[in-house]
Design a protein around this motif. Structure first.
Motif, PDB file in Angstrom:
ATOM      1  N   SER A 557     -17.053   0.261  23.973  1.00 27.36           N
ATOM      2  CA  SER A 557     -17.042   1.718  23.930  1.00 27.36           C
ATOM      3  C   SER A 557     -17.820   2.205  22.711  1.00 27.36           C
ATOM      4  N   GLY A 558     -17.725   3.517  22.461  1.00 25.72           N
ATOM      5  CA  GLY A 558     -18.428   4.110  21.334  1.00 25.72           C
ATOM      6  C   GLY A 558     -19.848   4.474  21.674  1.00 25.72           C
ATOM      7  N   GLU A 559     -20.587   4.895  20.669  1.00 24.42           N
ATOM      8  CA  GLU A 559     -21.963   5.319  20.857  1.00 24.42           C
ATOM      9  C   GLU A 559     -22.936   4.196  20.519  1.00 24.42           C
ATOM     10  N   VAL A 560     -24.118   4.288  21.106  1.00 27.47           N
ATOM     11  CA  VAL A 560     -25.205   3.363  20.758  1.00 27.47           C
ATOM     12  C   VAL A 560     -25.823   3.849  19.457  1.00 27.47           C
ATOM     13  N   PRO A 561     -25.875   3.006  18.426  1.00 24.10           N
ATOM     14  CA  PRO A 561     -26.389   3.468  17.131  1.00 24.10           C
ATOM     15  C   PRO A 561     -27.880   3.741  17.162  1.00 24.10           C
ATOM     16  N   ALA A 562     -28.291   4.701  16.349  1.00 23.95           N
ATOM     17  CA  ALA A 562     -29.709   5.078  16.305  1.00 23.95           C
ATOM     18  C   ALA A 562     -30.580   3.939  15.781  1.00 23.95           C
ATOM     19  N   ASN A 563     -30.013   3.091  14.912  1.00 20.94           N
ATOM     20  CA  ASN A 563     -30.840   2.020  14.359  1.00 20.94           C
ATOM     21  C   ASN A 563     -31.001   0.842  15.300  1.00 20.94           C
ATOM     22  N   ILE A 564     -30.681   1.050  16.582  1.00 18.37           N
ATOM     23  CA  ILE A 564     -31.039   0.036  17.572  1.00 18.37           C
ATOM     24  C   ILE A 564     -32.554  -0.125  17.637  1.00 18.37           C
ATOM     25  N   SER A 565     -33.255   0.868  17.113  1.00 20.58           N
ATOM     26  CA  SER A 565     -34.725   0.806  17.077  1.00 20.58           C
ATOM     27  C   SER A 565     -35.231  -0.342  16.215  1.00 20.58           C
ATOM     28  N   GLN A 566     -34.349  -0.945  15.389  1.00 16.30           N
ATOM     29  CA  GLN A 566     -34.760  -2.075  14.552  1.00 16.30           C
ATOM     30  C   GLN A 566     -34.986  -3.349  15.364  1.00 16.30           C
ATOM     31  N   MET A 567     -34.446  -3.384  16.565  1.00 15.85           N
ATOM     32  CA  MET A 567     -34.546  -4.610  17.375  1.00 15.85           C
ATOM     33  C   MET A 567     -35.898  -4.639  18.089  1.00 15.85           C
ATOM     34  N   LYS A 568     -36.935  -4.854  17.320  1.00 18.61           N
ATOM     35  CA  LYS A 568     -38.315  -4.705  17.786  1.00 18.61           C
ATOM     36  C   LYS A 568     -38.743  -5.738  18.821  1.00 18.61           C
ATOM     37  N   LYS A 569     -37.965  -6.812  18.990  1.00 24.89           N
ATOM     38  CA  LYS A 569     -38.330  -7.835  19.965  1.00 24.89           C
ATOM     39  C   LYS A 569     -37.472  -7.744  21.227  1.00 24.89           C
ATOM     40  N   LEU A 570     -36.666  -6.687  21.327  1.00 28.57           N
ATOM     41  CA  LEU A 570     -35.735  -6.556  22.444  1.00 28.57           C
ATOM     42  C   LEU A 570     -36.450  -6.036  23.682  1.00 28.57           C
ATOM     43  N   SER A 571     -36.535  -6.874  24.712  1.00 27.13           N
ATOM     44  CA  SER A 571     -37.173  -6.463  25.954  1.00 27.13           C
ATOM     45  C   SER A 571     -36.170  -6.175  27.061  1.00 27.13           C
ATOM     46  N   MET A 572     -34.953  -6.677  26.919  1.00 23.04           N
ATOM     47  CA  MET A 572     -33.911  -6.421  27.920  1.00 23.04           C
ATOM     48  C   MET A 572     -32.660  -5.937  27.224  1.00 23.04           C
ATOM     49  N   LEU A 573     -32.130  -4.806  27.685  1.00 22.91           N
ATOM     50  CA  LEU A 573     -30.882  -4.254  27.160  1.00 22.91           C
ATOM     51  C   LEU A 573     -29.996  -3.903  28.355  1.00 22.91           C
ATOM     52  N   HIS A 574     -28.896  -4.627  28.510  1.00 18.90           N
ATOM     53  CA  HIS A 574     -27.981  -4.407  29.636  1.00 18.90           C
ATOM     54  C   HIS A 574     -26.598  -4.064  29.068  1.00 18.90           C
ATOM     55  N   LEU A 575     -26.241  -2.779  29.146  1.00 13.85           N
ATOM     56  CA  LEU A 575     -24.949  -2.295  28.675  1.00 13.85           C
ATOM     57  C   LEU A 575     -24.071  -1.837  29.835  1.00 13.85           C
ATOM     58  N   GLY A 576     -24.466  -2.122  31.045  1.00 15.80           N
ATOM     59  CA  GLY A 576     -23.780  -1.605  32.224  1.00 15.80           C
ATOM     60  C   GLY A 576     -22.342  -2.053  32.339  1.00 15.80           C
ATOM     61  N   PHE A 577     -21.543  -1.288  33.085  1.00 12.21           N
ATOM     62  CA  PHE A 577     -20.154  -1.604  33.371  1.00 12.21           C
ATOM     63  C   PHE A 577     -19.343  -1.747  32.093  1.00 12.21           C
ATOM     64  N   ASN A 578     -19.428  -0.754  31.224  1.00  5.99           N
ATOM     65  CA  ASN A 578     -18.644  -0.679  30.008  1.00  5.99           C
ATOM     66  C   ASN A 578     -18.088   0.738  29.874  1.00  5.99           C
ATOM     67  N   GLU A 579     -17.734   1.127  28.667  1.00 12.85           N
ATOM     68  CA  GLU A 579     -17.183   2.452  28.421  1.00 12.85           C
ATOM     69  C   GLU A 579     -17.924   3.151  27.280  1.00 12.85           C
ATOM     70  N   PHE A 580     -19.216   2.851  27.141  1.00  9.82           N
ATOM     71  CA  PHE A 580     -20.010   3.514  26.115  1.00  9.82           C
ATOM     72  C   PHE A 580     -20.070   5.011  26.414  1.00  9.82           C
ATOM     73  N   GLU A 581     -20.188   5.801  25.355  1.00 12.66           N
ATOM     74  CA  GLU A 581     -20.155   7.252  25.525  1.00 12.66           C
ATOM     75  C   GLU A 581     -21.115   7.912  24.543  1.00 12.66           C
ATOM     76  N   GLY A 582     -21.115   9.245  24.582  1.00 15.90           N
ATOM     77  CA  GLY A 582     -21.949  10.010  23.667  1.00 15.90           C
ATOM     78  C   GLY A 582     -23.398  10.069  24.107  1.00 15.90           C
ATOM     79  N   LYS A 583     -24.202  10.643  23.251  1.00 13.25           N
ATOM     80  CA  LYS A 583     -25.611  10.796  23.565  1.00 13.25           C
ATOM     81  C   LYS A 583     -26.363   9.484  23.346  1.00 13.25           C
ATOM     82  N   LEU A 584     -27.311   9.248  24.205  1.00 13.12           N
ATOM     83  CA  LEU A 584     -28.189   8.087  24.040  1.00 13.12           C
ATOM     84  C   LEU A 584     -29.216   8.440  22.974  1.00 13.12           C
ATOM     85  N   PRO A 585     -29.315   7.649  21.890  1.00 20.21           N
ATOM     86  CA  PRO A 585     -30.226   8.028  20.809  1.00 20.21           C
ATOM     87  C   PRO A 585     -31.681   8.020  21.245  1.00 20.21           C
TER      88      PRO A 585
END
Length: 788
Positions: A557-585
């Motif tokens: 749960s919780g929000e996705v942090p804005a500093n996810i932008s630091q993960m410069k080599k990230l080509s796949m992000l799968h957060l599905g089927f959880n309880e994340f909330e708030g605005k997507l940065p």
């Protein structure tokens, strides 16, 4: 006279050689109008010395051209048809290009040729080089050449030392092809379609590989009689049967013996223990007896021991715990049920890689384990209980795979000390608690998969530091000198560690055979990725490492942090089927993503228009959330996108463009969004304008439609009941009917039941969605009840 075509130009001078090379240059330029190799620097003026042209070598007195080397020079099209005019040509290397067509007859007339390398091209047709009687080195590997080789062999065998025909489509028999090749030392016929029996004279070679063909029959003792010079013998991936002869011990220089993937039976030859030079012993995927000869313990140079898929069963043999010299022990797929502790394999002092996956081990994971391990693979067993915190005390560990067991408890915070870790695979267990913030200290961790557990907590800012600097680990792997041939389990591991739904890796999975597993494995371990990673705003990117973060199917749960932008080599992000909330940065638009899946969470606010800057995004799923605001038309710029879904975000409004990439998906990508204005042709009869990915889910989406219709009917019936009840109540009160109080009690009871129903659906709805159990119909009802 010089011609711009491949017309014969012959002579015996440097001037005539120059004219032939200029004709060759013209041939190349006409078929490669833009990107050109070093041949583009060949001068057309007579002042330039031919022998100084890039890729050209001459005789010591510079009187004739003797060599052409244009490897990796972006050459395409058919082979030049006039090499024979260079009558002193002894060396020709055109490897690592995209040369197509067939080998012209002219090449067979280059009678002085000693070295011919056309490897790593796309040449087709049959082999016809019968005129090259002086040839010493022939490398045609990694092409598409077919047919029998008998038309060229043994005619080119007079001086031949090296014959590499691997990774082609050759067929026919080889049992007598090389008999007259007196000087032959290295033969590589891997990954073709050769059939019949094996050539019996291979013992006089230094290296012989026929891996991945259709050869059959027995390997007889007579094949090893007399002098044996073999250093590498690779018979893997064929259909050989019977017992393997102990006379192989006559090959006292043998470094690697690979028998993987055949039908050998009987005992493992005890005579192998006398080959002191043996470093790699691959015996997996056969039907050998479970008795391991004691003599093998004397192989002091043995680095790799592979005995996977031999149907051993029972407990791990005690003898394995005495191979103190072994670095790689591969025993996967044997149906073992115990013996991990009693065999002492966990404390082998030099053990670097241990693979016990696909067995039937149960109980708790072993806590006492060698701290020298770099790869620990215990996946697909029945281990239960907690993950020992001692696993965080292995400073060299690069891969830990505990997926598909029955593990419970939390992820140890001690994992934060694993700064060399590249892979952490914990998917398909019952782990709970948070992902420790200390994992952010794993500076090499590029690939994290914890899908389908019961993890809670958030994606904390500290976690976005993982994988920030994998270079030191890659450098260690690049300097490794251990030579282990393919068949070490790379295919099985790569298919498990490469997500099938990750678009850049789909090509890799489709082409992942034993012929490519080893090279792909080495590329990934050494940080040499084969897929371009494109920064946002660019359609072309450099080859780089493609990381992934797979958190789906949990309770995070919780929000996705804005500093996810630091993960410069990230080509796949799968957060599905959880309880994340708030605005997507908005910073998520700074990632080089190819795959982004946020389905079935509680995200709200506007979809960041910055996602439209990720031009290489191929799979985007934002469905079943609470996104609102105006739909960002910048997503229409994602021309590489093949899967797209924003269904059931009913607060999104705006207009979907009738042209561009979004118009290619059809209405199934926009279900449940009544405020969105879709192109009119979406509703035309017979319009099935849906992507392949959406069509695959058509039946499930139909269920969603039925659920939505059922819910709509339910809502209208409820409203109608309220209206009728209200009118009826007013009438009864107005006329002061004696049974009006009973009527009111009936209405109150009905409304109370509605409230209970609403609360109940909210409890079992998307907030606690289990990806393995909850039906979509209940999800739709609960989602609607929560948002009305």
């Amino acid at each position: 006279m010089f011609s711009m075509t491949a017309t014969a130009v012959a002579g015996d001078s440097l001037d005539s050689d120059r004219e032939v090379l200029l004709s060759f240059k013209s041939h190349l330029e006409s078929r490669n109008p833009t990107e050109r190799g070093k041949y583009n620097e060949w001068e057309t003026t007579e002042k330039q010395d031919v022998c100084h042209w890039p890729g050209i070598t001459c005789t010591p007195d510079k009187s004739r051209v003797t060599g052409i080397s244009l490897t990796d020079s972006t050459i395409s099209g058919p082979l030049f048809g006039n090499f024979s005019a260079l009558t002193q040509l002894t060396f020709l290397d055109l490897s690592s290009n995209t040369i197509g067509g067939s080998i012209p007859d002219d090449l067979s007339r280059c009678h002085s040729l000693k070295h011919l390398n056309l490897s790593n091209n796309i040449i087709r047709g049959e082999l016809s080089l019968s005129g090259l009687s002086n040839l010493e080195v022939l490398d045609l590997s990694v092409n598409k050449i077919s047919g029998d080789v008998r038309s060229s062999f043994p005619l080119i065998c007079n001086s031949l030392v090296v014959a590499n025909l691997s990774t082609n489509n050759f067929s026919g028999r080889i049992d007598d092809v090389f008999n007259e090749c007196r000087y032959l030392k290295y033969v590589n016929l891997r990954y073709n379609r050769f059939s019949g029996e094996i050539w019996s004279g291979f013992r006089r070679l230094v290296k012989f590989s026929v891996s991945g063909n259709r050869l059959s029959g027995n390997i007889s003792a007579s094949m090893f009689r007399g002098n044996c010079n073999l250093q590498v013998l690779d018979l893997s991936g064929n259909g050989f049967v019977g017992e393997f002869p102990g006379q192989v011990s006559n090959c006292q220089n043998l470094n690697v013996l690979d028998l993987w993937g055949n039908n050998f039976t009987g005992n493992i030859p005890a005579e192998l223990g006398s080959i002191s030079s043996l470093r790699g012993l691959h015996l997996g995927n056969n039907m050998f007896s479970r008795d391991i000869p004691e003599t093998l313990l004397s192989l002091s140079n043995l680095v790799f021991l592979g005995l996977s898929r031999n149907n051993f069963g029972g407990d791990v043999q005690e003898i394995f715990g005495r191979f103190t010299q072994v670095k790689y022990l591969v025993l996967y797929g044997n149906s073992y049920v115990g013996g991990i502790h009693s065999s002492n394999i966990l404390t082998l002092p030099n053990l670097s890689r241990l693979d016990l996956s696909y067995n039937n081990f149960s109980g708790r994971l072993p806590a006492e384990i060698s701290q020298n391990l770099t790869f620990l693979i215990l996946a697909y067993n029945n281990f239960s209980g907690d993950i020992p915190r001692e696993y965080g005390n292995m400073p060299r560990l690069q891969a830990l795979d505990l997926s598909s067991n029955r593990l419970t408890g939390s992820i140890p915070a001690s994992f934060g000390k694993l700064t060399s870790l590249l892979w952490l695979m914990l998917a398909n267990n019952s782990l709970s608690g948070e992902i420790p913030r200390e994992i952010g200290n794993c500076s090499s961790l590029l690939w994290l998969n914890v899908a389908n557990n019961q993890l809670s907590g958030g994606l904390y800012p500290e976690l976005t530091n993982m994988g920030s600097n994998p270079t030191p680990t890659f450098e260690v792997n690049r300097q490794s000198e251990d030579y282990i041939v393919a068949g070490s389990g790379e295919c099985l591991v790569m298919k498990r560690w490469i997500p099938a739904e990750f678009p850049p890796f789909i090509f890799g999975l489709e082409s992942l055979t034993k012929r490519s597993c080893r090279s792909l494995w080495d590329h990934v371990r050494e940080g040499k990725c084969i897929f371009p990673v494109c920064p946002p705003g660019s359609t072309v990117g450099p080859l780089d490492v493609s990381g992934y973060l797979q958190l789906s199917g949990n309770k995070m749960s919780g929000e996705v942090p804005a500093n996810i932008s630091q993960m410069k080599k990230l080509s796949m992000l799968h957060l599905g089927f959880n309880e994340f909330e708030g605005k997507l940065p908005t910073e998520i638009g700074q990632l080089p993503l190819v795959f982004l899946n946020l389905t079935r969470n509680k995200f709200s606010g506007q979809i960041p228009r910055e996602i439209g800057n990720i031009y290489n995004l191929q799979n985007l799923d934002l469905s079943y959330n609470n996104f609102s605001g105006n739909f960002p038309t910048s997503l229409n710029d994602l021309n590489e996108m093949s899967k797209f879904n924003i269904s059931y975000n009913p607060f999104i409004h705006g207009v979907i463009p009738s042209r561009g990439q979004l118009a290619t998906f059809g209405k199934d990508s926009f279900l449940g969004n009544t405020l969105l204005q879709l192109p009119s042709f979406f509703n035309q009869p017979g319009n099935n304008n849906t992507s392949s990915g959406e069509r695959d889910n058509g039946r499930e989406e139909d269920e969603d439609d039925e659920s939505a219709i059922d819910m709509l009917a339910f809502c209208w019936s409820t409203v109608l009941f309220y209206v009728v009840a209200l009118i009826g109540t007013l009438v009864l009160i107005y006329f002061d009917c004696p049974w009006s109080r009973a009527w009111l009690r009936l209405i109150d009871t009905f409304m109370s039941s509605l409230k209970i129903l609403d609360m109940g659906d909210d409890i079992v709805g998307i907030d606690t969605l289990d990806t393995k159990a909850v039906s979509k119909k209940k999800t739709v009802i609960s989602w609607r009840s929560r948002n009305t």
